[in-house]
Scaffold this active site. Structure first.
Site, PDB file in Angstrom:
ATOM      1  N   LYS A 118       0.860  -1.176   0.000  1.00 12.33           N
ATOM      2  CA  LYS A 118       0.000   0.000   0.000  1.00 12.33           C
ATOM      3  C   LYS A 118       0.899   1.229   0.000  1.00 12.33           C
ATOM      4  O   LYS A 118       1.437   1.624   1.033  1.00 12.33           O
ATOM      5  CB  LYS A 118      -0.926   0.059   1.211  1.00 12.33           C
ATOM      6  CG  LYS A 118      -1.975   1.183   1.080  1.00 12.33           C
ATOM      7  CD  LYS A 118      -2.413   1.769   2.396  1.00 12.33           C
ATOM      8  CE  LYS A 118      -1.479   2.811   2.943  1.00 12.33           C
ATOM      9  NZ  LYS A 118      -1.426   4.080   2.133  1.00 12.33           N
TER      10      LYS A 118
ATOM     11  N   GLU B 149       9.749   2.043  10.661  1.00 14.64           N
ATOM     12  CA  GLU B 149      10.768   3.067  10.371  1.00 14.64           C
ATOM     13  C   GLU B 149      10.048   4.406  10.460  1.00 14.64           C
ATOM     14  O   GLU B 149       9.232   4.735   9.596  1.00 14.64           O
ATOM     15  CB  GLU B 149      11.353   2.861   8.967  1.00 14.64           C
ATOM     16  CG  GLU B 149      12.067   1.536   8.770  1.00 14.64           C
ATOM     17  CD  GLU B 149      13.378   1.440   9.519  1.00 14.64           C
ATOM     18  OE1 GLU B 149      13.841   2.474  10.069  1.00 14.64           O
ATOM     19  OE2 GLU B 149      13.944   0.348   9.570  1.00 14.64           O
TER      20      GLU B 149
ATOM     21  N   CYS C 138      13.433  11.630   6.949  1.00 13.91           N
ATOM     22  CA  CYS C 138      13.365  11.337   8.372  1.00 13.91           C
ATOM     23  C   CYS C 138      14.739  11.397   9.031  1.00 13.91           C
ATOM     24  O   CYS C 138      14.848  11.628  10.232  1.00 13.91           O
ATOM     25  CB  CYS C 138      12.715   9.973   8.617  1.00 13.91           C
ATOM     26  SG  CYS C 138      13.456   8.636   7.667  1.00 13.91           S
TER      27      CYS C 138
ATOM     28  N   GLU D 224       9.345  17.155  14.735  1.00 12.08           N
ATOM     29  CA  GLU D 224       9.858  16.915  13.388  1.00 12.08           C
ATOM     30  C   GLU D 224       9.105  17.838  12.428  1.00 12.08           C
ATOM     31  O   GLU D 224       7.892  17.707  12.249  1.00 12.08           O
ATOM     32  CB  GLU D 224       9.659  15.453  12.989  1.00 12.08           C
ATOM     33  CG  GLU D 224      10.278  15.124  11.648  1.00 12.08           C
ATOM     34  CD  GLU D 224      10.088  13.669  11.248  1.00 12.08           C
ATOM     35  OE1 GLU D 224      11.000  13.096  10.637  1.00 12.08           O
ATOM     36  OE2 GLU D 224       9.015  13.109  11.545  1.00 12.08           O
TER      37      GLU D 224
END
Length: 479
Positions: free
Chosen positions: A174, A249, A282, A382
């Site tokens: 997906k 992750e 990231c 973040e």
């Protein structure tokens, strides 16, 4: 506009069970560039059933034969570079030159490394030289749901598909609904490479729909997810009832620790690394910690470098950064830049609003904040945009304390010419990866984090092992 609504299930392109249109937006123009359908429970069930039916033959196939399929995939992949680059550039905003090199190139890099690692991997071996009649068998986890993000789409798809295929898992992919076109091109490649029906399946959908359906599905044995920490938490909860393996992750807030003896290119290197892919990585070095004797000069240099970074359409060739992926991300980044100003950080480059002359497209100014303390919002959250914070420090101990004072633990960076200090820092920084003095990790080195940056490892041998179960056999008969 591209209109392609089919899913790839059981070796065929099939229409979705019910229309549920979703417009894919070109972030350079804010205009729709494609229409896809989001899958339903029936689509998810069909894909999982196909993967489950194909599992026995695929997992018990000799590893050399699975590797041969991956080698064919790499061959096909390398013929579709322009198709892939155009899709990625249009749907998520990577400038076309960068899409052709870094974005597309990451896929061939990982496939090549998995082939190399797989040829040396021991799936079946004695426990030890002393205990030859105890056997350790590494076998596929089973049906793996692969849920991938929009920011480095081929990087993440190939890291998951390559490892799962080598391990003997069958798959349901997906991709992010924000950038699904590259995944559909990839499915065409899997088909051309001749993978058996059901080994690889693709269903488009969003996290709340297909993502949740896969995470909670009783016939899915593992979920491998790359994305936000928030979504990783939701997936873990959805998967808990079936106790499936969950590989995550997630986000990061990396510290780039620059000591006073750092090489002369360290500041420029750190800023450009932060701005790459418009800050949508990231593992971006988003907090630059600078030792106080060189701090003022470092701030001046960082501002000059950021001001030299140009912003432009993803469709234009050249060495610029493109837009961020969508309106939601754009607004979030703008809000956080304003938050930095409101909390007293010193804005030395960039700021709120689009770059001069741009009134359409999700473009963000390359932004640098100085005189930040680690309790400010822009140092904690973040941002996932081209925004870097600069924090001064005095001692090595203080740098370690600041760097580790975060819920994240993905990648940290160290800049120093003192080898002993660099090694001390590497041991004490709480992150899954540490990179020093501009040296990146070698092929096959594991990518992954700790704390709220996740629990999985991707790439090479470590990536393959994440898709395997360990079976211990006693009393193995001599063959």
């Amino acid at each position: 506009m591209i209109e392609k609504r089919d899913f790839y299930i059981n070796g065929k392109w099939v229409a979705p069970s019910a229309p549920n249109d979703f417009n894919v937006i070109d972030p350079s123009t804010e205009e729709p560039c494609a229409v896809i359908s989001l899958g339903s429970q029936a689509d998810t069930d069909a894909a999982v059933a196909a993967a489950k039916a194909a599992l026995g033959d695929w997992m018990y196939m000799p590893a050399a034969e699975r590797i041969a399929y991956l080698e064919k995939l790499l061959e096909v992949y390398n013929t579709r570079g322009e198709d892939m680059a155009q899709a990625i550039s249009m749907e998520m905003g990577a400038p076309i030159d960068m899409a052709r090199t870094q974005q597309f190139g990451s896929g061939s890099f990982h496939l090549k490394n998995f082939i190399r690692a797989a040829k040396e991997f021991e799936f079946d071996a004695p426990l030890s030289e002393k205990f030859q009649n105890d056997r350790i068998i590494k076998e596929a986890v089973g049906v793996a749901a692969l849920i991938t993000p929009w920011n480095w789409p081929m990087n993440q798809i190939t890291l998951k598909v390559g490892a799962a295929a080598v391990a003997g898992c069958t798959m349901v992919l997906k991709p992010s609904e924000q950038s699904p076109l590259n995944a559909m091109v990839f499915a065409e490649m899997m088909d051309e490479a001749g993978f058996p029906a059901g080994v690889f399946n693709l269903v488009n959908g969003d996290g709340a729909g297909v993502g949740t359906q896969l995470s909670s599905h009783p016939d899915v044995d593992m979920v491998s997810f790359t994305g936000s920490t928030r979504a990783g938490t939701a997936i873990s909860k959805a998967a808990a009832d079936t106790l499936k393996k969950v590989h995550l992750e997630l986000g990061g807030k990396g510290a780039n620790v620059v000591f006073e003896d750092a090489d002369e290119k360290a500041i420029k290197r750190g800023v450009l690394h932060m701005m790459n892919n418009s800050g949508q990585s990231c593992n971006a070095p988003s907090r630059m910690l600078v030792q106080r004797p060189i701090y003022d000069k470092a701030v001046e240099t960082a501002a000059e470098v950021a001001n030299s970074v140009t912003v432009g359409s993803a469709h234009d060739e050249g060495r610029h950064i493109g837009p961020v992926v969508n309106e939601l991300q754009f607004k979030k980044i703008q809000d956080l830049i304003q938050k930095g100003i409101d909390e007293g950080a010193k804005l030395v480059a960039g700021g709120v609003g689009r770059p001069d002359g741009m009134n359409r497209g999700f473009y963000v100014k390359p932004t640098i904040f100085a005189d930040v303390n680690n309790q400010m919002t822009i140092a904690r959250e973040e941002i996932f945009g081209p925004v870097m914070t600069m924090i001064p420090f005095d001692s090595e101990e203080e740098a370690i304390e600041i760097a580790n004072d975060t819920v994240y633990g993905l990648t940290n960076y160290v800049q120093t010419q003192d080898g002993e200090r660099a090694n001390r820092m590497a041991r004490k920084l709480r992150s899954g990866m540490v990179e020093m003095n501009g040296a990146s990790r070698s092929p096959g080195a594991p990518f992954g984090g700790m704390k709220q940056s996740g629990n999985g490892r991707e790439g090479g041998v470590y990536g393959i092992e994440d898709f395997l179960e360990i079976k211990a056999v006693g009393g193995w008969a001599a063959e």
